[in-house]
Write a protein that holds these residues in place. Structure first.
Motif, mmCIF file in Angstrom:
data_model
loop_
_atom_site.group_PDB
_atom_site.id
_atom_site.type_symbol
_atom_site.label_atom_id
_atom_site.label_comp_id
_atom_site.label_asym_id
_atom_site.label_seq_id
_atom_site.Cartn_x
_atom_site.Cartn_y
_atom_site.Cartn_z
ATOM 1 N N THR A 39 -27.843 -16.334 -19.191
ATOM 2 C CA THR A 39 -29.230 -17.009 -19.302
ATOM 3 C C THR A 39 -29.613 -16.684 -20.991
ATOM 4 O O THR A 39 -30.177 -17.669 -21.584
ATOM 5 N N GLN A 40 -29.121 -15.498 -21.578
ATOM 6 C CA GLN A 40 -29.480 -15.308 -22.789
ATOM 7 C C GLN A 40 -28.879 -16.342 -23.753
ATOM 8 O O GLN A 40 -29.549 -16.767 -24.801
ATOM 9 N N TYR A 157 -33.122 -13.372 -10.197
ATOM 10 C CA TYR A 157 -32.305 -13.530 -11.485
ATOM 11 C C TYR A 157 -31.641 -14.761 -11.397
ATOM 12 O O TYR A 157 -31.353 -15.621 -12.608
ATOM 13 N N LYS A 158 -31.160 -15.370 -10.054
ATOM 14 C CA LYS A 158 -30.177 -16.656 -10.091
ATOM 15 C C LYS A 158 -31.154 -17.609 -10.209
ATOM 16 O O LYS A 158 -30.767 -18.580 -11.045
ATOM 17 N N PHE A 160 -33.900 -17.949 -11.653
ATOM 18 C CA PHE A 160 -34.394 -18.117 -13.182
ATOM 19 C C PHE A 160 -33.324 -18.340 -14.078
ATOM 20 O O PHE A 160 -33.408 -19.361 -14.984
ATOM 21 N N TYR A 161 -31.997 -18.117 -13.839
ATOM 22 C CA TYR A 161 -30.830 -18.687 -14.578
ATOM 23 C C TYR A 161 -30.815 -20.312 -14.511
ATOM 24 O O TYR A 161 -30.716 -21.176 -15.134
ATOM 25 N N TRP A 162 -30.851 -20.717 -12.981
ATOM 26 C CA TRP A 162 -30.753 -21.895 -12.766
ATOM 27 C C TRP A 162 -32.085 -22.922 -13.510
ATOM 28 O O TRP A 162 -31.852 -23.972 -13.827
ATOM 29 N N ILE A 164 -33.515 -21.939 -16.354
ATOM 30 C CA ILE A 164 -33.028 -22.167 -17.706
ATOM 31 C C ILE A 164 -32.182 -23.013 -17.868
ATOM 32 O O ILE A 164 -32.174 -23.680 -18.793
ATOM 33 N N LEU A 165 -31.147 -23.138 -17.125
ATOM 34 C CA LEU A 165 -29.943 -24.023 -17.181
ATOM 35 C C LEU A 165 -30.702 -25.452 -17.034
ATOM 36 O O LEU A 165 -30.107 -26.363 -18.104
ATOM 37 N N PHE A 229 -37.662 -13.991 -20.042
ATOM 38 C CA PHE A 229 -36.508 -13.333 -19.785
ATOM 39 C C PHE A 229 -36.308 -11.876 -20.100
ATOM 40 O O PHE A 229 -35.843 -11.059 -19.162
#
Ligand code: ATP
Ligand code: MG
Lengths: 316, 251
Positions: A39-40, A157-158, A160-162, A164-165, A229
């Motif tokens: 993510t970062q 958190y997953k 959020f990752y998606w 951001i992707l 984040f």
């Protein structure tokens, strides 16, 4: 340096789709910690790409983008933790602040180039850092601002990752479209010869102003979601190191390649985590890595890869 | 009398103590082909810079088609229809010939501000670009990147860039500098093929080349206007011979 190829080859599109697909399924194979790193990488990749608009496509190296990015982070954290605004509204305000800040930087910097541009953006970034450090009532001074501000919908958190992707894909598409547009071509023209641009009828400072402001807008997008984040911001987010590191990401990946920014971000963030984070050792490792890249692949990782591929293609 | 395209009155450009251009009065009728000759350092390029705004005049006035342009920045002068080429090749080296031409074409069009628009060219634009490239002797080269072009072709692209936006006045600064005789004749043909109504000012050292192309000649020396004459009379002018050869000379 001629910029992103305009090829509409099915191969290129396929590669992009494959990378996206890997990005989408990655969380099923990675630990929570690794997903955090990914993510970062995406967030800083967006920041590095916003810098690439200037460095790679306009021929102007900014050392003020850390401050523009971090200003957005500050505004989001302040709005949610201190003013109780909705995080979504806060994101919009953060991006707007970064864009206005970039416009102010641009007004002062567009009549310069080369090392003067570099120093001026550096100085402006330092002013922002100074304000964040001293204006304690608003920024929390050295302690910064902290708060669990991420909206409920993105709290996992997953997820959020998606999110951001998807955002990174959108931003990449936007920046790519921007540098390839008729306006983007004028930036490349300025990079190659601003005297010729003037004689052809272009108001060069105006184009630089628009280019810088747009670049700041994208840096602001990255900074706003960095607030989600990190849930924390302190003067180090707007400090010179931030500007330098994100510029190095763009350079290590390969300026003028856009996608290289994500490679550069991966390389630096991975390295940073191998070398026990922000110690003095990290600064030396960063310095040595950068020197090695400059010696063996001055065109950056993606640039080097493209050069090798071209060489190979020419042989056959 | 024909309409006047460009008038310079008392134009001077000083770099510190050096007066590179020193009180030049010049009047160029619309549609005229004018050569500016003079030895190295005579101030020819600086005069072009004063006309195009690269270096604004420190004294005097520049009037183009009735507009006082003395203090306008270069891009506003371009908008009035003044185009130029550069003595030292000044192209967009990392871009393709086509991208160079697109930039030249859009310098005066609002399309240059299309921030997220498609890079694709309209057929009309494509036609204009091919026509200008053909006029400059560069047909079929649009995909070539400038750094991969021979020097002679780059000089031709210099001219094509200045032409594609259909200017009203064209300033050519030694377009044939550094070219071989055969390349020079290509450039001469390009200049001969320029539209009749276009006002052209040509800086050229090579008298054989220049005199065959122009209606009238101005000779500069040490920033001052030395002689103005018809091409047929310039070679035999004693003052011109003196600055060029250091002594009177009979052809
Ligand atoms: N930007 C500048 N700063 C200082 N001096 C300059 C500048 N530009 C030109 N000069 C000086 O002004 C004088 C005239 O130069 P200019 O380039 O106009 O000559 P020119 O007639 O074009 O010569 P050439 O035939 O060699 O191209 C020269 O002495 C030159 O050194
Ligand atoms: Mg000259």
């Amino acid at each position: 340096m001629s910029g992103v190829s305009r090829s509409k080859s099915p191969m290129g599109a396929l590669v992009v789709l494959a990378i996206l697909a890997v990005g989408v399924i990655a969380p099923f194979f990675l630990s929570r910690y690794q997903i955090g790193l990914a993510t970062q990488i995406l967030i800083f990749g967006m920041l590095a790409m916003s810098i690439d608009i200037l460095v790679g496509f306009t021929g102007r190296t900014s050392l003020g983008h850390g401050a523009i990015f971090g200003a957005s982070t500050y505004v989001v954290l302040y709005c949610v933790t201190q003013s109780g605004l909705s995080p979504y509204l806060a994101v919009l305000l953060g991006i707007a602040t970064a864009t206005v800040l970039a416009a102010i930087f641009a007004l002062l910097a567009v009549r310069t180039n080369g090392v003067y541009f570099l120093l001026l953006t550096l100085a402006l970034g330092m002013i922002v850092w100074g304000i964040c450090l001293r204006w304690t009532q608003v920024t929390g001074g050295e302690n910064g601002l902290r708060g669990d501000i991420r909206p409920k919908a993105l709290s996992d958190y997953k997820d959020f990752y998606w999110f951001i992707l998807a955002l990174a894909a959108l931003v990449t598409f936007g920046i790519r479209r921007f540098v390839q547009s008729p306006f983007g071509l004028t930036l490349r023209g300025i990079r190659d010869s601003d005297s010729r641009m003037r004689s052809l009828g272009y108001n060069v400072p105006l184009h630089l102003f628009i280019g810088f402001t747009m670049s700041g807008f994208f840096a602001g997008v990255a900074g706003a979601f960095y607030a989600f984040f990190n849930n924390f911001v302190s003067p180090s987010t707007v400090a010179l190191t931030q500007s330098v590191e994100s510029l190095l990401m763009a350079i290590i990946g390969g300026v003028g390649t856009l996608y290289g920014s994500f490679i550069g971000a991966s390389a630096l963030i991975a390295l940073q985590n191998l070398v026990s984070s922000h110690t003095e050792r990290w600064q030396s490792v960063l310095g040595i890595t950068f020197t090695l890249i400059m010696i063996f692949a001055p065109e950056g990782i993606v640039g080097k890869f493209r050069a090798l591929r071209e060489k190979y293609a020419n042989k056959h | 009398m024909a309409e006047v395209a460009l008038t310079l009155s008392g134009v001077a450009v000083a770099f510190g103590a050096l007066r590179a251009v020193d009180g030049v009065d010049l009047s160029i009728p619309a549609g005229q082909r004018r050569a500016i000759i003079g030895p190295n350092g005579a101030g020819k390029t600086t005069l072009f810079n004063a006309i195009t705004g690269v270096v604004p005049p420190t004294e005097g006035r520049v009037v183009f088609e009735g507009h006082d342009i003395t203090n306008l920045p270069p891009h506003k002068r371009a908008a009035l229809g003044i185009a130029r080429t550069f003595q030292i090749t000044n192209l967009f080296p990392s871009l393709s010939v086509e991208e160079n031409m697109v930039l030249a074409l859009r310098g005066l069009s609002p399309q240059k501000f299309s921030l997220f628009g498609s890079p694709d060219l309209s057929t009309a634009d494509q036609d204009r670009i091919s026509r200008a490239l053909r006029l400059a002797g560069l047909a079929d080269r649009s995909a070539t990147v400038v750094t991969e072009m021979a020097y002679g072709d780059q000089r031709q692209l210099e001219i094509a860039l200045a032409l594609v936006a259909t200017p009203r006045m064209l300033l050519l600064d030694e377009p044939a500098a550094g070219l071989s005789p055969s390349e020079r004749s290509i450039v001469a043909d390009v200049i001969r093929g320029l539209p009749q109504e276009l006002t052209v000012i040509l800086i050229e050292h090579d008298m054989d080349l220049a005199l065959g192309l122009v209606d009238y000649v101005t000779c500069l020396h040490e920033g001052r206007l030395l002689v103005e004459a018809l091409p047929a009379d310039i070679r035999t002018d004693a003052r011109v011979q003196e600055v060029y050869l250091g002594k009177p000379h009979h052809a």
